[in-house]
Design an enzyme around this catalytic site. Structure first.
Site, short mmCIF file in Angstrom:
data_model
loop_
_atom_site.label_atom_id
_atom_site.label_comp_id
_atom_site.label_asym_id
_atom_site.label_seq_id
_atom_site.Cartn_x
_atom_site.Cartn_y
_atom_site.Cartn_z
N GLY A 101 95.48 29.53 33.99
CA GLY A 101 94.72 29.14 35.17
C GLY A 101 93.24 29.05 34.86
O GLY A 101 92.71 29.86 34.10
N VAL A 102 92.62 28.03 35.43
CA VAL A 102 91.17 27.95 35.32
C VAL A 102 90.66 27.82 36.75
O VAL A 102 90.95 26.84 37.43
CB VAL A 102 90.71 26.72 34.50
CG1 VAL A 102 89.20 26.71 34.37
CG2 VAL A 102 91.36 26.73 33.14
N GLY A 103 89.96 28.84 37.20
CA GLY A 103 89.39 28.78 38.54
C GLY A 103 87.96 28.27 38.46
O GLY A 103 87.50 27.89 37.38
N LYS A 104 87.30 28.23 39.60
CA LYS A 104 85.90 27.80 39.61
C LYS A 104 85.06 28.78 38.78
O LYS A 104 84.11 28.39 38.15
CB LYS A 104 85.37 27.78 41.05
CG LYS A 104 85.91 26.59 41.86
CD LYS A 104 85.21 26.45 43.20
CE LYS A 104 85.51 27.58 44.17
NZ LYS A 104 86.92 27.66 44.63
N LYS A 128 92.14 38.12 33.27
CA LYS A 128 91.23 37.19 33.94
C LYS A 128 89.82 37.45 33.43
O LYS A 128 89.28 38.54 33.63
CB LYS A 128 91.31 37.42 35.46
CG LYS A 128 90.31 36.58 36.27
CD LYS A 128 90.54 36.72 37.77
CE LYS A 128 89.47 36.00 38.58
NZ LYS A 128 89.67 36.08 40.02
N VAL A 195 101.94 37.41 38.35
CA VAL A 195 102.74 37.25 39.56
C VAL A 195 103.78 36.14 39.38
O VAL A 195 103.54 35.15 38.72
CB VAL A 195 101.88 37.00 40.84
CG1 VAL A 195 100.96 38.16 41.10
CG2 VAL A 195 101.11 35.72 40.76
N GLY A 197 106.50 33.27 40.82
CA GLY A 197 106.48 32.24 41.85
C GLY A 197 105.39 31.21 41.68
O GLY A 197 104.87 31.00 40.58
N ASP A 231 88.33 34.69 51.06
CA ASP A 231 88.63 33.41 50.39
C ASP A 231 90.13 33.13 50.46
O ASP A 231 90.73 32.63 49.51
CB ASP A 231 88.14 33.42 48.94
CG ASP A 231 88.11 32.02 48.32
OD1 ASP A 231 88.08 31.04 49.08
OD2 ASP A 231 88.10 31.91 47.08
N ASN A 236 95.22 30.82 46.92
CA ASN A 236 95.10 32.21 46.50
C ASN A 236 96.24 33.09 47.00
O ASN A 236 96.15 34.31 46.95
CB ASN A 236 93.74 32.78 46.95
CG ASN A 236 92.61 32.25 46.10
OD1 ASN A 236 92.83 31.88 44.94
ND2 ASN A 236 91.41 32.18 46.65
N1 ATP Z 1 98.03 37.70 38.48
C1 ATP Z 1 98.20 36.39 38.24
N2 ATP Z 1 99.42 35.91 37.89
C2 ATP Z 1 99.61 34.59 37.64
N3 ATP Z 1 98.63 33.65 37.72
C3 ATP Z 1 97.40 34.06 38.07
C4 ATP Z 1 97.11 35.44 38.35
N4 ATP Z 1 95.80 35.55 38.67
C5 ATP Z 1 95.29 34.29 38.59
N5 ATP Z 1 96.23 33.39 38.23
C6 ATP Z 1 96.05 31.93 38.03
O1 ATP Z 1 94.69 31.66 37.69
C7 ATP Z 1 94.06 30.84 38.70
C8 ATP Z 1 92.63 31.29 38.91
O2 ATP Z 1 92.63 32.63 39.37
P1 ATP Z 1 91.72 33.12 40.59
O3 ATP Z 1 92.05 32.33 41.80
O4 ATP Z 1 91.82 34.60 40.69
O5 ATP Z 1 90.29 32.73 39.99
P2 ATP Z 1 88.99 32.03 40.58
O6 ATP Z 1 88.17 31.55 39.44
O7 ATP Z 1 88.30 32.99 41.45
O8 ATP Z 1 89.58 30.84 41.36
P3 ATP Z 1 88.97 29.88 42.46
O9 ATP Z 1 89.05 28.53 41.84
O10 ATP Z 1 89.91 30.07 43.60
O11 ATP Z 1 87.57 30.33 42.75
C9 ATP Z 1 94.95 31.00 39.93
O12 ATP Z 1 94.87 29.90 40.77
C10 ATP Z 1 96.33 31.17 39.31
O13 ATP Z 1 96.89 29.92 38.98
MG MG Z 2 91.50 31.24 43.27
#
Ligand code: ATP
Ligand code: MG
Length: 303
Positions: A101-104, A128, A195, A197, A231, A236
């Protein structure tokens, strides 16, 4: 697929870690850490240091400058390597998997935690790496503005602070609230349960009312604990046959926050908008907020 982070981490040795640690410590005082400081800390020759720094720079773990003096700064991947090194030493994780996953403001990788004495199955988990401040830093790096050093400073603090905040709140609310089990934390990195699903936005529900009720009752329970996620969205919340898991907590606020009520309204409204658009479920925002904030407000379908 083994990506860049995994490849780099495999090729790092204990001298690289000592050099990165010296730079990290030096950055508490300096925007650019003088080479002399690194030499003093690591006790290696200048030739070896230059050789090592060339490799670390080429792989984007550190940045070098020669003006006004020879010095270095740590870069994101260098900070990742330090956090990973600590988590591996603590036996929190044994192997890093692919990026999932790559979030913002983060990069999330799969990770493996082997059980103690190798009895039982390894725990599938994720790591993360927080990246708060990354966008502005990259911008500054491109423009080479006079703020470059300060921006660099701020991302380390911002990312570390945000990870600590997220890890602490997850520890406080787990297992009362359905969040991934928090496992460990170091610097800007958090290790937590992987997680099952899919994120809510990728699902097609046969029982949307039921899932909506589960989500609302979690928001209510959280509010009773004095916390607002801030958020909540279909991105999420993860869903599997075991139930829901709410992720992404660094921006949570407590109920005494000056904007607590607006943030709660926004969370609930995001969810209602999603269920209304996709499943045509009509609900009243005000009624639901009342249900959440009032202890005894029974909607009749609370989980
Ligand atoms: N515990 C986990 N199990 C599986 N995948 C996860 C988990 N935590 C995060 N991810 C994956 O990583 C992505 C980014 O995580 P998260 O939403 O916590 O980060 P963010 O950088 O704050 O995101 P956003 O883009 O919502 O700001 C999630 O959308 C998800 O796909
Ligand atoms: Mg997120």
């Amino acid at each position: 697929m083994i990506d860049q982070t995994v490849r780099i981490f495999k090729n790092i040795d204990s001298t690289d870690i000592r050099i990165l640690t010296a730079i990290e410590l030096g950055m508490q005082k300096h925007e650019w850490v003088p080479l002399e400081h690194i030499l003093k800390f690591t006790k290696i020759s200048i030739e070896k240091l230059n050789y090592k720094l060339n490799w670390l720079t080429k792989n984007d773990l550190v940045r070098k400058t020669q003006t006004p003096y020879d010095a270095c700064q740590i870069y994101f991947e260098g900070y990742d390597a330090l956090a990973l090194n600590t988590l591996v030493k603590r036996n929190t994780i044994n192997a890093l998997g692919s990026e999932i996953g790559v979030g913002k403001e983060s990069i999330v990788h799969e990770a493996i935690c082997e059980p103690e004495f190798c009895i039982g199955d390894p725990t599938p988990s994720v790591i993360k790496f927080h990246r708060e401040g990354m966008t502005s830093f990259k911008q500054v790096k491109r423009n080479r503005g006079h703020l470059a050093g300060k921006e660099h400073f701020s991302w380390i603090y911002a990312a570390r602070l945000s990870a600590t905040r997220e890890y602490n709140i997850m520890c406080t609310i787990y297992p009362e609230i359905d969040v991934p089990r928090p496992i460990d934390h170091n610097r800007h990195a958090i290790v937590m349960e992987l997680v099952d699903g899919k994120p809510l936005f990728k699902t097609k529900l046969t029982n949307p009312e039921n899932i909506l009720n589960i989500i609302l009752s979690q928001i209510k329970r959280l509010h009773q604990m004095g916390i607002i996620h801030s958020d909540i969205s279909e991105y999420n919340i993860f869903l599997s046959e075991k139930g829901i898991k709410i992720i992404d907590w660094p921006q949570y606020v407590t109920c005494d926050h000056p904007h607590a009520f607006e943030l709660l309204e926004r969370d609930v409204s995001n969810i209602l908008t999603y269920f209304s658009r996709k499943y045509k479920i009509k609900t009243n925002l005000k009624d639901l907020i009342n249900y959440i904030v009032n202890e005894n407000n029974d909607r009749g379908n609370e989980q």
